[in-house]
Design an enzyme around this catalytic site. Structure first.
Site, mmCIF file in Angstrom:
data_model
loop_
_atom_site.group_PDB
_atom_site.id
_atom_site.type_symbol
_atom_site.label_atom_id
_atom_site.label_comp_id
_atom_site.label_asym_id
_atom_site.label_seq_id
_atom_site.Cartn_x
_atom_site.Cartn_y
_atom_site.Cartn_z
ATOM 1 N N ASP A 45 0.684 -1.308 -0.180
ATOM 2 C CA ASP A 45 -0.137 -0.084 -0.021
ATOM 3 C C ASP A 45 1.222 1.295 -0.087
ATOM 4 O O ASP A 45 1.801 1.495 0.956
ATOM 5 C CB ASP A 45 -0.838 -0.052 1.173
ATOM 6 C CG ASP A 45 -1.996 0.827 1.027
ATOM 7 O OD1 ASP A 45 -2.246 1.452 0.103
ATOM 8 O OD2 ASP A 45 -2.813 0.803 1.954
ATOM 9 N N ASP A 46 0.513 2.148 -0.994
ATOM 10 C CA ASP A 46 1.214 3.316 -0.848
ATOM 11 C C ASP A 46 2.853 3.367 -1.085
ATOM 12 O O ASP A 46 3.330 4.418 -0.700
ATOM 13 C CB ASP A 46 0.988 4.356 0.274
ATOM 14 C CG ASP A 46 -0.468 4.892 0.311
ATOM 15 O OD1 ASP A 46 -1.417 4.189 -0.243
ATOM 16 O OD2 ASP A 46 -0.709 5.781 1.163
ATOM 17 N N CYS A 85 -6.089 4.566 -3.198
ATOM 18 C CA CYS A 85 -6.197 3.146 -2.926
ATOM 19 C C CYS A 85 -7.607 2.395 -3.369
ATOM 20 O O CYS A 85 -7.372 1.529 -4.146
ATOM 21 C CB CYS A 85 -6.478 3.022 -1.270
ATOM 22 S SG CYS A 85 -4.963 3.553 -0.293
ATOM 23 N N HIS A 141 -9.507 -2.167 -1.211
ATOM 24 C CA HIS A 141 -9.502 -1.082 -0.360
ATOM 25 C C HIS A 141 -10.542 -1.230 0.711
ATOM 26 O O HIS A 141 -11.653 -2.128 0.596
ATOM 27 C CB HIS A 141 -10.168 0.159 -1.007
ATOM 28 C CG HIS A 141 -10.515 1.375 -0.282
ATOM 29 N ND1 HIS A 141 -9.366 1.943 0.404
ATOM 30 C CD2 HIS A 141 -11.416 2.461 -0.160
ATOM 31 C CE1 HIS A 141 -9.638 2.933 1.038
ATOM 32 N NE2 HIS A 141 -10.790 3.179 0.603
ATOM 33 N N ASP A 327 -0.133 -0.012 -4.975
ATOM 34 C CA ASP A 327 -1.559 0.636 -5.838
ATOM 35 C C ASP A 327 -1.322 2.019 -6.412
ATOM 36 O O ASP A 327 -2.183 2.236 -7.363
ATOM 37 C CB ASP A 327 -2.724 0.348 -4.656
ATOM 38 C CG ASP A 327 -2.333 1.159 -3.382
ATOM 39 O OD1 ASP A 327 -1.419 1.754 -2.968
ATOM 40 O OD2 ASP A 327 -3.339 1.301 -2.694
ATOM 41 N N HIS A 328 -0.407 2.734 -5.803
ATOM 42 C CA HIS A 328 -0.002 3.956 -6.551
ATOM 43 C C HIS A 328 1.284 4.525 -5.858
ATOM 44 O O HIS A 328 1.647 4.002 -4.844
ATOM 45 C CB HIS A 328 -1.188 5.028 -6.124
ATOM 46 C CG HIS A 328 -1.749 5.038 -4.744
ATOM 47 N ND1 HIS A 328 -0.838 5.653 -3.799
ATOM 48 C CD2 HIS A 328 -2.660 4.479 -4.379
ATOM 49 C CE1 HIS A 328 -1.511 5.549 -2.561
ATOM 50 N NE2 HIS A 328 -2.710 4.578 -2.959
HETATM 51 CA CA LIG Z 1 -2.982 2.878 -1.263
#
Ligand SMILES: [Ca+2]
Ligand SMILES: [Ca+2]
Length: 490
Positions: A45-46, A85, A141, A327-328
């Site tokens: 994540d992130d 997300c 998410h 995810d980004h």
């Molecule tokens: Ca994220």
């Protein structure tokens, strides 16, 4: 711009269907018929490009990710479908673009969106193809998984089909809300010395995945998802990870430029209000916050190493595809932002690496513009499972796994909000907002996207070519979901 073949949706569907014929695995193997490969699906994540794979920041220490990457192929120009997300993961799990579904923001509903709700979600796809499907941690998410999806497509989920992240209970915090209690999500700091990584939600997720792989009782073929939550805020990790990045050695982001926004249209600010950087700077927390992100990334790296090592030591090693993605990306002050929610490289660039036995060669990289939307059709192709009809809008990356220089799409698209698009080719980034205002950056000499070339007439043809990549359909915002209130920290 390099002239490359663009693949239309009908052609893409035809190619994908064709590619879903007998896979390399669908052959006799020690008497077992049609032995399909397992899938180890690791989400982070992130996580931006601050690691040894994408080399976005030399301060990062990620030996396990680097080692995993050296075993297969890294897509160095991979981007999210959306820089948040919720819509990013909805696009990965459905294979449908945000501009097709209308799912643009974190509160966009998944199951109340008829286009997404009627789609075959990736876990359902594998379940429908007789896979044993299990997972842990943040794959969807959180709002969507816990309150809407509720384990759809999964045979087993840890900790449960209505809770994706393992509990934070049992963690003891040393940090005292560094922004002075301003926001509990904008928090970072080491855990108390008596707390090990096993008490961290991500430690629990990794331990669950490890035990599944080493337990040797997984029904094959399997799809096993492990969703790691860090380095998403709040950034908590054991002290030993913070010790690897002494505060006095922390450097501010190379891509930060004072007044960088002077040549950027005002429309960017409408996408998400972002006061964090101002607060972080005024409280003297810029370097501590970067230290925490690096520390949490180092912890994630250890946990990924643990899971991969478990696979390597298991009986499944030779017949399991590994795909790892984030995810980004994330801004650490560049363009005045702290966070995601932008159409610039800092927020759209993602990690995407694959190790596919019998397909990928060690140490490959590929700079063709690709997207997280491509994961679903690629998994369908590699496993020889026919993809759902008229659903997937991504491309089959196995073509590039076999030849990283293969002819490919000219660019890939990221969407954030209705009619706001970022388009990335091998050389340029083009952004167009709903109000028609534009940005253009040339990555051959402007890695940090400092100089907006959109108003320079010399680039009119480049902009025209980039605009051709935009979706022709822009679905209005889908319904939003009211998230039930939760108590507790964080
Ligand atoms: Ca994220
Ligand atoms: Ca600028």
């Amino acid at each position: 711009m390099k002239a490359t073949r663009r693949i239309s949706i009908p052609l893409l569907l035809a190619l994908t269907v064709f590619a879903a014929g007998p896979s390399i695995y669908a052959q006799e193997d020690d008497g077992q018929k049609n032995r399909k490969p397992n899938v180890l699906f690791i989400a982070i994540d992130d996580l931006n490009d601050w690691n040894g794979i994408l080399k976005g920041n030399p301060q990062a220490q990620t030996p396990h990710l680097d080692r995993l990457a050296s075993k297969g192929i890294v897509f160095t120009n991979a981007h999210c479908a959306a820089p948040a997300c919720g819509p990013s993961r909805s696009a990965i799990m459905s294979g449908i673009r945000p501009s097709t579904s209308g799912n643009y923001i974190n509160k966009s509903s998944l199951t109340h969106n008829p286009i997404l709700n009627d789609s075959v979600l990736l876990p359902e796809f594998f379940q429908g193809n007789d896979y044993f499907v299990c997972g842990a941690g943040k794959l969807f998410h959180g709002y969507h998984f816990n309150y809407e999806v509720k384990g759809r497509g999964f045979d087993e989920y840890y900790p449960s089909k209505t809770q994706d992240l393992p509990s934070w209970e049992g963690l003891k915090f040393s940090s005292k809300l560094p922004l002075g209690g301003w926001s509990r999500t904008a928090d970072w700091g080491p855990l108390r010395s008596d707390v090990t990584v096993d008490a961290h939600p991500d430690g629990k997720t990794a331990n669950w995945a490890t035990s599944q792989l080493l337990g040797g009782e997984l029904k094959e073929p399997f799809f096993l998802g492990a969703g790691i939550f860090q380095p998403h805020l709040p950034n908590y990790a054991p002290q030993k990870y913070f010790d690897r990045f002494p505060l006095e050695d922390i450097k501010l982001p190379e891509g930060y430029l004072e007044n960088d926004l002077d040549d950027v249209p005002a429309a960017h600010a409408k996408m998400a209000h972002n006061p964090w950087l101002t607060r972080i700077r005024s409280t003297g927390q810029w370097k501590p916050a970067i230290q925490a992100y690096l520390a949490c990334t180092a912890m994630v790296d250890d946990l990924v190493g643990q899971i991969v090592e478990a696979l390597e030591n298991s009986k499944y090693a030779e017949n399991t595809i590994i795909v790892l993605w984030s995810d980004h990306g994330f801004h650490h002050g560049e363009k005045g932002r702290w966070g995601k929610y932008s159409l610039w490289e800092r927020a759209t660039r993602v990690n995407l690496l694959w190790v596919v036995p019998g397909v990928t060669q060690p140490g490959l990289t590929c700079g063709r513009p690709v997207n997280l939307l491509d994961i679903y059709p690629t998994l369908a192709s590699l496993t020889g499972c026919a993809p759902p009809k008229n659903q997937l809008e991504g491309n089959d990356l196995s073509i590039l796994m076999k030849d990283p220089e293969a002819d490919w799409n000219a660019a890939t698209v990221t969407t954030f909000g209705y009619k706001n698009y970022g388009v990335r080719s091998e050389r340029y980034r083009y952004i167009v907002y709903a109000d028609g205002s534009e940005e253009l950056y040339d990555h051959t000499n402007d890695r940090w996207e400092w100089q907006n070339l959109a108003k320079n007439p010399k680039f009119a043809e480049v902009k025209k070519a980039m605009r051709k990549e935009l979706p022709s359909h822009h679905e209005p915002n889908g319904v939003t979901y009211q998230v039930p209130k939760r108590g507790g920290r964080p």
